[in-house]
Design an enzyme around this catalytic site. Structure first.
Site, mmCIF file in Angstrom:
data_model
loop_
_atom_site.group_PDB
_atom_site.id
_atom_site.type_symbol
_atom_site.label_atom_id
_atom_site.label_comp_id
_atom_site.label_asym_id
_atom_site.label_seq_id
_atom_site.Cartn_x
_atom_site.Cartn_y
_atom_site.Cartn_z
ATOM 1 C CG HIS A 1 -1.748 1.173 1.509
ATOM 2 N ND1 HIS A 1 -2.465 1.905 0.617
ATOM 3 C CD2 HIS A 1 -1.477 2.204 2.690
ATOM 4 C CE1 HIS A 1 -2.979 2.995 1.339
ATOM 5 N NE2 HIS A 1 -2.308 3.289 2.205
ATOM 6 C CD GLU B 1 -3.165 5.488 11.524
ATOM 7 O OE1 GLU B 1 -4.308 4.844 11.394
ATOM 8 O OE2 GLU B 1 -2.733 6.436 10.528
ATOM 9 C CG ASP B 2 -1.235 1.175 11.005
ATOM 10 O OD1 ASP B 2 -1.887 1.512 11.768
ATOM 11 O OD2 ASP B 2 -1.344 1.032 9.846
ATOM 12 C CG HIS C 1 1.018 7.061 4.538
ATOM 13 N ND1 HIS C 1 1.534 6.258 3.604
ATOM 14 C CD2 HIS C 1 -0.318 6.588 5.050
ATOM 15 C CE1 HIS C 1 0.486 5.177 2.890
ATOM 16 N NE2 HIS C 1 -0.551 5.578 3.997
#
Length: 704
Positions: free
Chosen positions: A48, A76-77, A72
């Site tokens: 992705h 967050e992950d 990006h």
């Protein structure tokens, strides 16, 4: 590294080897951080961010943006911090990644609130650096391309958000190609059946259309070649989403909607200079008859996103409508890529028109951010701003102001400057005094009349269209509401204290109360009392424990609270009984905050004496001023000119008539009901006395 090889080839075509090397390092970190993570489709997660980076590389974005695109999702992950990114790749890349990352640490009351706050964070990061939103648009585009692996309900939710927010943002930034793909993918996911029906219908119609399109293209090209104008002519097919939008507009018309839309043919003519654009236009208007009112010159007056082109609609062969866009090659590149054209076609520090417009829009976003109360209100304001179907209005000096359709002089005033909007009292449209609520049309000249000390009218919210006007008016009302709440709260508290001034209370006790109630300043407590969120007696008891007993002993002896009348947002006059100065009144705190005043003989407060904990004894202040609404009923003999005479008399008394109702009681008499604004009971009594003098009047009364 096989995933990176395709991206590497793209990057090598326009970046230095050292910059490609830095991007590769970012890829290695992202690949290792996402190791073991899978997408809903079952593909490795790293596919992705690489796909997002490829979309941006096709626009020739700089290496920092490409690195941020690859990284990006790592904050967050994955267990990667912003500090680590700063150490390895620098502060700029880290800031871009943070700008795109969601607010995962904060808990929200609803999904809508979380989405709104994430959107606000992204928009504010975009104000700092435009590349943040370019990464987010590429991220959304790839997610839309791979939406099929998600549940249908999730697909529809993401598609709705894409059509309502992300496609309009791409449009606002002048990025037509990305906007169109987001709209098509969003439409296909949100309304799959409608999409398939329209797509299949377009395919069926395509065979018949090819010859017509080819014939018109040849006719136009031949005419331009004869006049030695260098130009390229292409026929365009309408997309399913644009056909759907046109069909929605035509719902209700007695017409074969789809056939009518498919009978409109689209063409684009690109030439080498602005001068040739106008020459092409002249030749087309000679070749086919132009449709009146359908010509737009976006070259002389570009759209809000920097878009430039000439648009005209012509009556072609067999009466078919031909829509033509005429633009230069540079304008065409700008129209397709908008702000991204800065990186794709320019070098150095050149800034294109789309980027200048985008920066103006972002400055407005900053003002919205300051004046909106919460994220949901902010996103609502931005949504209003994202759908501008422009009208162009002139200032008296000849400057052009762009506004959305249905904009009013108040929107125009705020577009010039916030202070002009706030102090606006009247306007002239094309030299004539006009209503502030009137709808503006293209090419009008508007002059705003201001007055020192003037304030925005809350009623303007019912007709303004721009987010800037709406936000500034709301901001003013909030401040007005708080000021009124503090004043009312102070008077209620002083009354609960038995007339003792708050200023005379021991400061140490005030500090103690602030600490106990966890408020920063005493005005916050007063505002809560005024808004009905805190009982004045409770705060009075905290300030002086003796107060509660005294109040119970002397409930009937309490001095009524003096009501000043028109106190902005905090005082409401009950519509059931319409109290006016001179009437005995009683007050109650409304559920939404503020005070509601009733007449003491109103049926809705008949038990007020038995519930003194719910009702507050109040009285009108001496020399009160203002307009107070009251309903006046006049029974009249049914004869010619009665209504005109009564209305004229009321108006002559300086009374504003808000509403008139006529009830035909029988064949000979009518009941006229007037909702009017009066000063006080004496003013009303004078009006009633004069109406009674008419011989056709049977009875005059104030409705109770």
């Amino acid at each position: 590294m096989y995933l990176f090889s395709g991206l590497k080839e793209q990057l090598q075509s326009y970046l230095d080897a050292s910059q490609v090397q830095e991007v590769e390092q970012a890829y290695v970190l992202a690949r290792d951080a996402h190791d073991g993570q899978l997408r809903s489709s079952g593909d490795p997660y790293i596919t992705h961010p690489v796909a997002v980076a490829k979309i941006l590389a096709s626009l020739h974005l700089d290496h920092q943006t490409i690195m941020a695109a690859i990284l990006h999702d790592v904050i967050e992950d994955c267990e990667v911090t912003a500090e680590e990114l700063t150490d390895k790749f620098g502060e700029r890349v880290s800031d871009l990644v943070e700008g795109v990352s969601k607010l995962t640490q904060i808990k929200f009351r609803s999904r809508e609130e979380a989405q709104a706050e994430n959107f606000r964070k992204m928009m504010m990061a975009m104000v700092e650096d435009l590349r943040v939103v370019l990464i987010k648009l590429a991220d959304r585009l790839h997610n839309m391309r791979t939406l099929g692996s998600l549940r249908p309900d999730k697909q529809r939710r993401i598609a709705k958000e894409t059509i309502e927010i992300y496609a309009p943002i791409a449009n606002r930034l002048g990025m037509y190609a990305i906007r169109q793909e987001l709209e098509e993918l969003g439409f296909a996911a949100k309304h799959p059946m409608r999409y398939r029906v329209i797509r299949d219908s377009v395919k069926k119609a395509r065979g018949n259309r090819k010859e017509i399109v080819s014939s018109i293209c040849n006719n136009i090209q031949s005419r331009l070649d004869t006049e030695h104008i260098v130009a390229d002519v292409t026929g365009r097919e309408k997309s399913p989403f644009s056909i759907y939008q046109k069909m929605l507009e035509k719902v209700g018309e007695k017409t074969k909607v789809f056939d009518d839309i498919m009978d409109v043919y689209g063409f684009r003519v690109t030439t080498d200079s602005e001068d040739n654009c106008y020459r092409v236009l002249g030749q087309l208007h000679n070749l086919y008859r132009p449709v009146p009112g359908r010509f737009k010159d976006y070259i002389a007056i570009p759209k809000a996103n920097g878009y430039q082109s000439l648009h005209t609609t012509l009556k072609g062969p067999h009466g078919l409508h031909i829509e033509v866009q005429i633009r230069t090659t540079t304008m065409d590149q700008m129209a397709e890529n908008g702000v991204a054209a800065h990186w794709l076609y320019k070098s150095g520090n050149d800034i294109n028109r789309a980027e200048i417009r985008a920066r103006e829009w972002m400055r407005n976003l900053l003002e919205l951010q300051k004046n909106t109360g919460d994220s949901l209100e902010f996103i609502e304001s931005v949504k209003i701003d994202l759908f501008p179907d422009e009208v162009y209005i002139f200032t008296p000096n000849g400057n052009i102001i762009e506004l959305p359709k249905k904009a009013t002089p108040v929107d125009f005033a705020y577009a010039i400057h916030t202070d002009v909007g706030n102090s606006c009292i009247a306007c002239k449209v094309d030299g004539k005094i006009s209503a502030l609520s009137s709808e503006l049309s293209n090419g009008q000249t508007v002059e705003i009349i201001t007055a020192p000390g003037a304030k925005p009218n809350p009623g303007w919210l019912s007709f303004v269209t721009t987010s800037k006007a709406r936000t500034n008016i709301r901001h003013f009302i909030k401040n007005l509401r708080r000021d009124d709440a503090i004043n009312l709260g102070k008077r209620l508290l002083e009354k609960a204290l038995g007339g003792v001034s708050i200023e005379s209370v021991d400061p140490d006790i005030v500090k103690k109360v602030l600490k106990e109630t966890r408020h920063a300043e005493f005005d916050d407590i007063l505002a809560e009392i005024g808004l009905g969120q805190t009982a004045s007696i409770i705060i009075a008891h905290r300030l002086d424990p003796k107060v509660e007993t005294a109040s119970h002993e002397k409930k009937e002896e309490n001095v009524p609270l003096a009501i000043k009348g028109t106190e902005g947002m905090m005082i409401e006059y009950a519509r059931c009984c319409h109290p006016i100065p001179g009437d005995p009144i009683v007050g109650t705190v409304s559920t939404s905050g503020g005070f509601i005043l009733h007449r003491q003989d109103c049926n809705n407060v008949a038990n007020h004496r038995a519930h003194l904990d719910k009702y507050v004894p109040v009285q009108w202040e001496k020399n009160i001023e203002g307009d107070f609404r009251v309903e006046l009923r006049v029974d009249v003999v049914n004869q010619h000119g009665v209504l005109a005479k009564v209305t004229s008399l009321i108006a002559d008394e300086g009374v504003n008539i808000v509403n008139i109702e006529i009830d035909a009681k029988d064949g000979t008499t009518n009941l006229l009901s007037f909702l009017v604004d009066v000063k006080n009971r004496l003013h009303l009594a004078n009006i009633i006395k004069k109406i009674r003098l008419y011989d056709f009047v049977i009875k005059v009364s104030r409705h109770r």
